[in-house]
Design an enzyme around this catalytic site. Structure first.
Site, short mmCIF file in Angstrom:
data_model
loop_
_atom_site.label_atom_id
_atom_site.label_comp_id
_atom_site.label_asym_id
_atom_site.label_seq_id
_atom_site.Cartn_x
_atom_site.Cartn_y
_atom_site.Cartn_z
N CYS A 118 86.19 -48.88 45.57
CA CYS A 118 85.87 -49.53 47.02
C CYS A 118 86.32 -48.87 48.27
O CYS A 118 86.14 -49.25 49.52
CB CYS A 118 86.88 -50.74 46.95
SG CYS A 118 86.25 -52.09 45.68
N HIS A 259 87.76 -53.45 54.27
CA HIS A 259 87.04 -53.50 52.79
C HIS A 259 86.91 -55.16 52.57
O HIS A 259 88.02 -55.83 52.58
CB HIS A 259 87.62 -53.02 51.55
CG HIS A 259 87.07 -53.09 50.48
ND1 HIS A 259 85.62 -53.33 50.07
CD2 HIS A 259 87.51 -53.69 49.33
CE1 HIS A 259 85.54 -53.04 49.08
NE2 HIS A 259 86.51 -53.81 48.49
N ASN A 289 81.54 -58.70 47.70
CA ASN A 289 82.11 -57.40 47.57
C ASN A 289 81.26 -56.36 46.98
O ASN A 289 80.80 -56.51 46.03
CB ASN A 289 83.25 -57.40 46.73
CG ASN A 289 84.16 -56.17 46.55
OD1 ASN A 289 83.79 -55.04 46.97
ND2 ASN A 289 85.19 -55.99 46.12
#
Ligand code: UT7
Length: 334
Positions: A118, A259, A289
């Protein structure tokens, strides 16, 4: 932090491309023991986009890059370097950068993939910056692209509701204006966190076999709470650090771009930075996500909507598998 290089790297163009297929929370509650209420309340996600079966990660990346090149008014052969952040490469090798280079016909560049989960886009961005600051290159393409739907177990409610697919890209170019562009970065890794979030099979430790498939070792494995705790601390710490060491108060920061893994992690991070949620870029509700794509896709969407102005200070922050985490400060230059 002032840098000694002659040039700063600035973001000269941004673009994103998200797949057309929308997967709502209801899609999962129709066949799993979950609900729209649980997913929305615990994560902030309402829907996400999935690529079609025959579309790999490079498909989304190429779509985003084509938009970017058009916006900047340049041809693929003008690119010097392509850096791709992804945990879902088309294949183990060749790199997805090679696949993309071939698909777009970028004849004069080199490139490689970066794997930092990520935080991949921030790691790739900081790498691209070095090639601009050193004077080695004039046009560096940094891509965050994922097909997370290819690596999550659609029967595991702990993970399948969280992720989505998509791609976004930044073009980096040099500027002699040292007050503009990518101003600072704080990046970290801590491999002791690897046990909590990983995809075990398919590498040299657990080569793909009937056994690894039977055990589901080729899927994302996540201990949600352990990741949550580490993410809250890691992301908030670096975000505050980059503000402090650049003498920025919340009032000076136009946007935090966190994020997009969980709305609750984002809220804690904003609180620690004393930044109001109106200054936090969000697209978790509609895309989930998307791993390396969350940060550049947010920036691209907000820029496209006219919400980012030249001179704005923007703090990018991430946390992911590894552990990997970090923060990058940009003064927007276009
Ligand atoms: O992007 C890389 C970094 N990743 C992250 O930052 C993710 C960080 N972690 C998280 O975002 C959260 O931990 C999750 C969203 C993954 C999970 O939320 P949570 O509030 O930590 O829930 P939990 O794992 O503690 O689970 C609570 C309960 C459990 O049931 P029991 O044991 O209390 O009966 C789970 O089985 O919720 C259950 N549960 C679900 N229930 C309905 C887990 N997933 C679901 C689901 N629907 N989809």
């Amino acid at each position: 932090m002032s840098k000694t290089s002659k040039f700063n790297a600035y973001v000269s163009a941004v673009a994103h491309w998200m797949p057309e297929k929308v997967i709502t929370n209801r899609h999962f509650s129709d066949y799993l023991d979950t609900s729209d209420e649980w997913i929305t309340a615990r994560t902030g996600i309402s829907e996400r986009r999935f690529l079609e079966d025959e579309q790999p990660t490079s498909y989304a990346a190429v779509k985003a890059i084509e938009i970017l090149l058009k916006k900047r008014g340049i041809t693929p052969d003008e690119l010097d370097l392509i850096i791709v952040a992804t945990v879902t490469p088309d294949m183990i090798y060749p790199s997805t950068a090679c696949v993309i280079q071939d698909k777009i016909g970028a004849k004069n560049c080199w490139g490689f993939d970066i794997l930092a989960a990520c935080s991949g886009f921030l790691f790739a961005l900081n790498t691209g910056v070095q090639f601009i600051e050193s004077g080695a290159h004039k046009k560096v393409l940094v891509v965050g692209a994922e097909k997370m739907s290819a690596v999550v177990n659609m029967q595991d409610r702990n993970t399948c509701v969280l992720f989505g697919d998509g791609a976004a890209a930044f073009l980096l170019e040099p500027t002699e204006d040292k007050t503009m562009g990518i101003l600072d970065s704080v990046l970290h890794i801590d491999g002791s966190g690897g046990v909590h979030l990983n995809q075990k099979a398919g590498g040299s430790l657990h080569p793909a076999s009937h056994e690894t498939v039977d055990k589901g070792m080729h899927y994302v494995y996540q201990e949600g709470q352990a990741v949550f705790k580490a993410a809250v601390k890691g992301m908030a710490d670096v975000s505050v650090e980059i503000m402090e060491r650049n003498n920025l108060k919340a009032d000076n920061v136009a946007y935090l771009v966190p994020h997009q893994a969980n709305m609750r992690i984002i809220q804690v991070c904003a609180e620690r930075m004393k930044i109001g949620m109106e200054k936090v870029m969000l697209n978790i509700h509609k895309y989930g996500n998307t791993t390396s794509c969350t940060i550049p896709s947010c920036v691209s969407e907000y820029y496209e909507d006219g919400k980012i102005k030249k001179g704005d200070y923007i703090v990018l922050s991430s946390f992911g598998a590894g552990w990997t985490w970090g923060s990058i400060l940009i003064r927007w230059a276009i």
